[in-house]
Enzyme design. Structure first.
Site, PDB file in Angstrom:
ATOM      1  N   ASP A  97       3.796  -2.243  13.687  1.00 37.14           N
ATOM      2  CA  ASP A  97       4.518  -1.114  13.121  1.00 37.14           C
ATOM      3  C   ASP A  97       3.527   0.046  13.067  1.00 37.14           C
ATOM      4  O   ASP A  97       2.667   0.102  12.179  1.00 37.14           O
ATOM      5  CB  ASP A  97       5.029  -1.494  11.722  1.00 37.14           C
TER       6      ASP A  97
ATOM      7  N   LYS B 201       7.371  11.411  11.902  1.00 35.63           N
ATOM      8  CA  LYS B 201       6.099  11.265  11.174  1.00 35.63           C
ATOM      9  C   LYS B 201       4.939  11.825  11.978  1.00 35.63           C
ATOM     10  O   LYS B 201       3.822  11.913  11.503  1.00 35.63           O
ATOM     11  CB  LYS B 201       5.836   9.795  10.855  1.00 35.63           C
TER      12      LYS B 201
END
Ligand code: PMP
Length: 423
Positions: free
Chosen positions: A217, A243
């Site tokens: 991740d 992000k």
């Protein structure tokens, strides 16, 4: 391979690396001009989502003004142009992650969807009753719940590798948990709640020694570290556009082609097929097999612009600058009496979680907000991490390439105000 910068002891006292012109970078982000509650905005909630440079905003506007059409299906000029833009975004991601080929890049909605995709395709095929998925105790809910759902469906078991008091994975215990029933390992590259950078080369080598694939991740790593999925030998790697200075609604799953080829599709619909009859559907080849329906074309174009923007500055320069910011902030905050840092791993990136003795993190966040300082408070979608440290919540300042030493000084001043209010 991810870059980890080790700083000398007195780094916080020195001026920042000269080649990095943060004021020039700040001028690229229009939102940083905003006022918040009568103060200049101090945006320290970058782990939740980052702000967008003008280049990304312009690319999205440009797409809708000059290039919008549905992709892959049209013979007309605009459709061909939009298809080219979409596929060129795929190549940009391939270069950014250093994947071997562009077909290993699958566009999805977010890191969350990327992980769900692997759980529900690779996982559904390879897990049976009594099999195991190993994750770590510092995972975001996005890298817990998809595996729990799979384990429920398959009567499999979720196994949790423990972390120490600094928030580091205990490697020998992790290795011990990899057994004959382990079918996949899923770990974060960087923890959103603690900032820990996991030692992926060791983790992946340990798993591969036992022929277990590893999903990483990378939602919190992509904006901060240079990533090389081939050098890491990661089997799957998940990121979110929003992000890493790109738009919301677009994310990426990287997967090794040999694994992707043999995985069943995730969702059915247009574009993921090569032929359909009521009797039989033949699926399209990878990556299209996993991209059912009209994708987020403008999102891909925006993500491409974000990658170009990051490339222009250089991931190693970003990592070095942010590490200096983190070292400065860690030193300044630990010097305030009553402040306890949560997450003190030796290798960290851009996240500073803290609590103040006797004051609830939500009160900390609310008072800082009155000063125009945006931090996040709560469990950060990592409730098991909070439980591990015996707390309900933290306040979290998370840094981006446009944050400055002065903003950290503002945070320190804000924390002093919080303490005065509760004195
Ligand atoms: N993993 C980590 C470590 C995260 O911090 C986040 C977002 N907070 C996610 C996964 C999920 O990202 P998204 O919400 O963009 O899918």
């Amino acid at each position: 391979m991810s870059t980890v910068v080790r700083l000398p002891e007195d780094a916080a006292a020195r001026p920042f690396s000269p080649p990095f012109n943060v004021q020039k970078i700040r001028a690229d982000f229009p939102i940083l001009e905003e006022m918040a509650r009568g103060h200049h905005l101090v945006y320290l909630d970058n782990a939740a989502t980052s702000q967008k440079p003008r280049a990304v905003i312009d690319a999205i506007v440009g797409y809708y003004e000059h290039g919008n059409a549905n992709i892959h299906r049209g013979v007309h000029y605009l459709s061909e142009k939009a298809t080219q833009d979409f596929e060129s975004a795929r190549q940009a991601v391939q270069r950014f992650l250093r994947a071997k080929q562009a077909s290993e890049i699958i566009f999805v909605r977010s890191a969350t969807e990327a992980i769900n995709l692997v759980a529900q395709t690779y996982g559904r095929v390879h897990l049976g009753e009594g099999d195991e998925v190993v994750i770590s105790a510092m995972e975001h809910h996005s890298n817990i719940v998809p595996w729990q759902l799979l384990c429920e469906q398959k009567r499999a078991r979720l196994v949790i590798a423990p972390i120490n008091d600094a928030g580091e994975l205990i490697l020998h215990e992790f290795e011990h948990l990899l057994g004959a029933r382990t079918r996949i390992v899923a770990v974060g590259h960087v923890s959103n709640a603690l900032g820990t950078i996991n030692p992926l080369p060791e983790i992946i080598a340990m798993a591969h020694k036992k022929h277990i694939p590893v999903l990483v991740d990378g939602a919190q790593a992509a904006p901060h570290l240079s990533i090389d999925v081939q050098a890491l030998d990661a089997d799957f790697y998940a990121i979110s556009g929003h992000k890493m200075y790109g738009p919301t609604g677009i994310g990426v799953l990287y997967g090794k082609i040999a694994l992707l080829d043999e995985m069943p599709p995730y969702q059915g619909g247009g574009d993921m097929i090569s032929s359909v009859t009521f009797e039989k559907t033949v699926y399209n080849k990878v990556p299209h097999k996993f991209e059912a329906g009209t994708p987020d074309m403008s999102g891909a174009v925006g993500l491409h612009a974000a990658i170009d923007y990051l490339d222009g500055i250089g991931m190693d320069n970003i990592a070095r600058y942010e590490h200096e910011l983190l070292a400065y902030a860690s030193e300044e905050l630990s010097a305030i009496s009553g402040v306890r840092l949560i997450g003190t791993a030796r290798q960290k990136a851009s996240v500073l979680s803290f609590i103040i003795e006797g004051i609830h993190p939500h009160d900390v966040g609310t008072i800082l907000d009155q000063e125009g300082i945006a931090v996040r408070t709560g469990h950060h979608c990592a409730q098991p991490v909070m439980e591990r440290f015996g707390i309900d919540a933290t306040a979290r300042a998370s840094f981006a390439l446009y944050n400055t030493r002065e903003e950290i000084d503002a945070l320190v001043g804000g924390i002093q105000k919080v303490k005065e209010v509760f004195a």
